[in-house]
Design a protein around this motif. Structure first.
Motif, short mmCIF file in Angstrom:
data_model
loop_
_atom_site.label_atom_id
_atom_site.label_comp_id
_atom_site.label_asym_id
_atom_site.label_seq_id
_atom_site.Cartn_x
_atom_site.Cartn_y
_atom_site.Cartn_z
N MET A 235 31.05 37.63 40.86
CA MET A 235 31.38 36.21 41.01
C MET A 235 32.31 35.97 42.20
SD MET A 235 32.01 34.97 37.09
CE MET A 235 30.72 35.00 35.85
N VAL A 236 33.02 37.00 42.62
CA VAL A 236 33.98 36.84 43.73
C VAL A 236 33.25 36.58 45.04
CG1 VAL A 236 35.81 37.98 45.04
CG2 VAL A 236 35.68 38.29 42.56
N GLU A 237 32.06 37.12 45.19
CA GLU A 237 31.29 36.94 46.41
C GLU A 237 30.96 35.46 46.61
OE1 GLU A 237 27.87 39.44 46.45
OE2 GLU A 237 28.98 41.22 45.79
N GLY A 238 31.36 34.92 47.73
CA GLY A 238 31.11 33.51 48.01
C GLY A 238 32.09 32.56 47.36
N CYS A 239 33.08 33.09 46.64
CA CYS A 239 34.08 32.24 45.99
C CYS A 239 34.97 31.60 47.06
CB CYS A 239 34.91 33.07 45.02
SG CYS A 239 36.23 32.16 44.21
N SER A 240 35.27 30.32 46.89
CA SER A 240 36.09 29.60 47.87
C SER A 240 37.57 29.95 47.76
CB SER A 240 35.91 28.09 47.69
OG SER A 240 36.32 27.69 46.39
N HIS A 241 37.97 30.60 46.70
CA HIS A 241 39.37 30.97 46.51
C HIS A 241 39.42 32.41 45.95
CE1 HIS A 241 37.74 28.31 43.36
NE2 HIS A 241 38.05 29.30 42.57
N PRO A 242 39.05 33.40 46.76
CA PRO A 242 38.99 34.78 46.28
C PRO A 242 40.37 35.36 46.01
CG PRO A 242 38.68 34.71 48.65
CD PRO A 242 38.69 33.29 48.19
N PRO A 243 40.44 36.32 45.09
CA PRO A 243 41.73 36.97 44.79
C PRO A 243 42.12 37.94 45.89
CG PRO A 243 39.98 38.04 43.57
CD PRO A 243 39.35 36.84 44.24
N ASP A 244 43.41 38.26 45.95
CA ASP A 244 43.88 39.28 46.88
C ASP A 244 43.50 40.68 46.40
OD1 ASP A 244 45.72 37.69 48.82
OD2 ASP A 244 46.30 37.00 46.83
N ARG A 245 43.48 40.86 45.09
CA ARG A 245 43.12 42.14 44.51
C ARG A 245 42.22 41.94 43.30
NH1 ARG A 245 46.83 46.37 45.27
NH2 ARG A 245 45.44 47.59 43.93
N ILE A 246 41.37 42.92 43.05
CA ILE A 246 40.56 42.95 41.84
C ILE A 246 40.95 44.21 41.07
CG2 ILE A 246 38.24 43.05 40.86
CD1 ILE A 246 37.20 41.72 43.38
N LEU A 247 41.36 44.04 39.82
CA LEU A 247 41.81 45.15 38.99
C LEU A 247 40.85 45.31 37.81
CD1 LEU A 247 45.62 44.22 38.76
CD2 LEU A 247 44.47 45.60 40.52
N ASP A 248 40.63 46.56 37.42
CA ASP A 248 39.81 46.79 36.24
C ASP A 248 40.47 46.19 35.01
OD1 ASP A 248 37.80 48.18 37.58
OD2 ASP A 248 38.85 50.10 37.39
N SER A 249 41.79 46.28 34.93
CA SER A 249 42.52 45.67 33.83
C SER A 249 43.97 45.47 34.22
CB SER A 249 42.45 46.55 32.57
OG SER A 249 43.40 47.60 32.63
N VAL A 250 44.72 44.83 33.36
CA VAL A 250 46.13 44.54 33.62
C VAL A 250 46.95 45.84 33.68
CG1 VAL A 250 46.77 44.30 31.17
CG2 VAL A 250 48.01 43.00 32.91
N ALA A 251 46.42 46.91 33.15
CA ALA A 251 47.13 48.19 33.20
C ALA A 251 47.43 48.61 34.63
CB ALA A 251 46.32 49.27 32.50
N GLN A 252 46.65 48.13 35.59
CA GLN A 252 46.83 48.52 37.00
C GLN A 252 47.82 47.62 37.74
OE1 GLN A 252 42.57 48.26 37.93
NE2 GLN A 252 42.61 50.45 38.40
N VAL A 253 48.42 46.68 37.06
CA VAL A 253 49.28 45.72 37.74
C VAL A 253 50.53 46.38 38.32
CG1 VAL A 253 50.72 45.03 35.76
CG2 VAL A 253 50.15 43.36 37.52
N VAL A 254 50.91 47.52 37.80
CA VAL A 254 52.10 48.22 38.33
C VAL A 254 51.86 48.72 39.75
CG1 VAL A 254 52.92 48.88 36.04
CG2 VAL A 254 51.33 50.38 37.26
N GLU A 255 50.62 48.73 40.20
CA GLU A 255 50.31 49.18 41.55
C GLU A 255 50.50 48.07 42.59
OE1 GLU A 255 46.30 50.54 41.36
OE2 GLU A 255 46.68 51.91 39.68
N LEU A 256 50.70 46.85 42.15
CA LEU A 256 50.80 45.72 43.09
C LEU A 256 52.17 45.71 43.79
CD1 LEU A 256 49.18 42.92 40.89
CD2 LEU A 256 48.10 44.28 42.71
#
Length: 256
Positions: A235-256
């Protein structure tokens, strides 16, 4: 120091089950000195119940850092209403209680309403829909608590407030332009007030491109999409407001 704004359903948990690693990730952020706020569009629960649920899942939370669409809607209406004006609500008890706590006067009668508030109502009936329509015919302005089409739960999704918005827009032929919940900047500002940080220093972490990620982009925050809820990588492809990062889950948020 960074600020992290977490969506709840589909991001921190699904139903009564925490996303694996969610508690560990949030606690890691807090231990390293980051600030955390929880931001939900779901208007069928109280902030108190959100706090209780998060704590039971091992995630520290207080009412002061839990913000939901019901609270922001109540603040918005309180600012706009004159002392004698009233609101006709199509919604459940939690949002009604939030409105009353903010001093918003409610009415059952269509001809007495200055605003009609549309919200998630699992007991929606034709009679309720008709009262909302008749209030609009008497000049009431339509407002919605949140624009979500569905709410993610274990095993799938449930119809949300957008079902009622769609019905009223079809009836009236008018678009409902005043929406309090994400992606509105009303919600973004409420979160930033609690975090006491600039938008550029904050990450919005959520599972929906059209609400969580769009709000972040438009507010000047950084955005991380998690793939445990509604939106998918494709869904991100062609999105007018894409995210800076895509994470498999919130568990990866410590990497931001």
């Amino acid at each position: 120091m960074k600020g992290f704004i977490f969506d709840l359903d589909g991001t921190i948990y699904l139903g009564e089950r925490a996303i694996p690693g969610a508690a560990e990730a949030v606690n890691t952020l807090l231990r390293r000195g980051d600030r955390v706020v929880f931001l939900s569009n779901k208007p069928i629960a109280t902030r108190r119940s959100y706090v209780q649920k998060l704590n039971q899942l091992g995630i520290p939370a207080e009412e002061s850092n839990v913000i939901h669409a019901s609270m922001v809607t109540a603040r918005l209406l309180k600012e706009r209403l004159k002392p004698h004006e009233q609101v006709l609500v199509i919604g459940e008890r939690p949002i009604r209680e939030e409105l009353r706590e903010h001093g918003v006067k409610l009415t059952y009668w269509p001809d007495q309403a200055r605003y009609v508030l549309l919200s998630w109502d699992r007991d929606l009936t034709y009679e309720k829909l008709n009262r909302a329509y008749q209030a609009w015919r008497h000049g009431a302005e339509l407002i919605a608590s949140n624009p979500d089409r569905t709410c993610p739960v274990e095993g799938g999704e449930l119809p949300d407030t957008a079902a009622l918005i769609g019905a009223m827009e079809a009836l009236t032929g008018e678009r409902i332009r005043l929406v309090a919940g994400k992606p509105s900047l009303f919600m973004a500002q409420a979160a930033l007030e609690v975090l006491k940080l600039s938008a550029a220093d904050c990450w919005m972490v959520g599972d929906r491109l059209e609400t969580d990620i769009r709000m972040a982009v438009e507010a000047g925050m950084r955005a991380a999409l998690v793939l445990t809820g509604v939106s998918t990588r494709s869904m991100v492809e062609g999105c007018s407001h894409p995210p800076d990062r895509i994470l498999d889950s919130v568990a990866q948020v410590v990497e931001l």
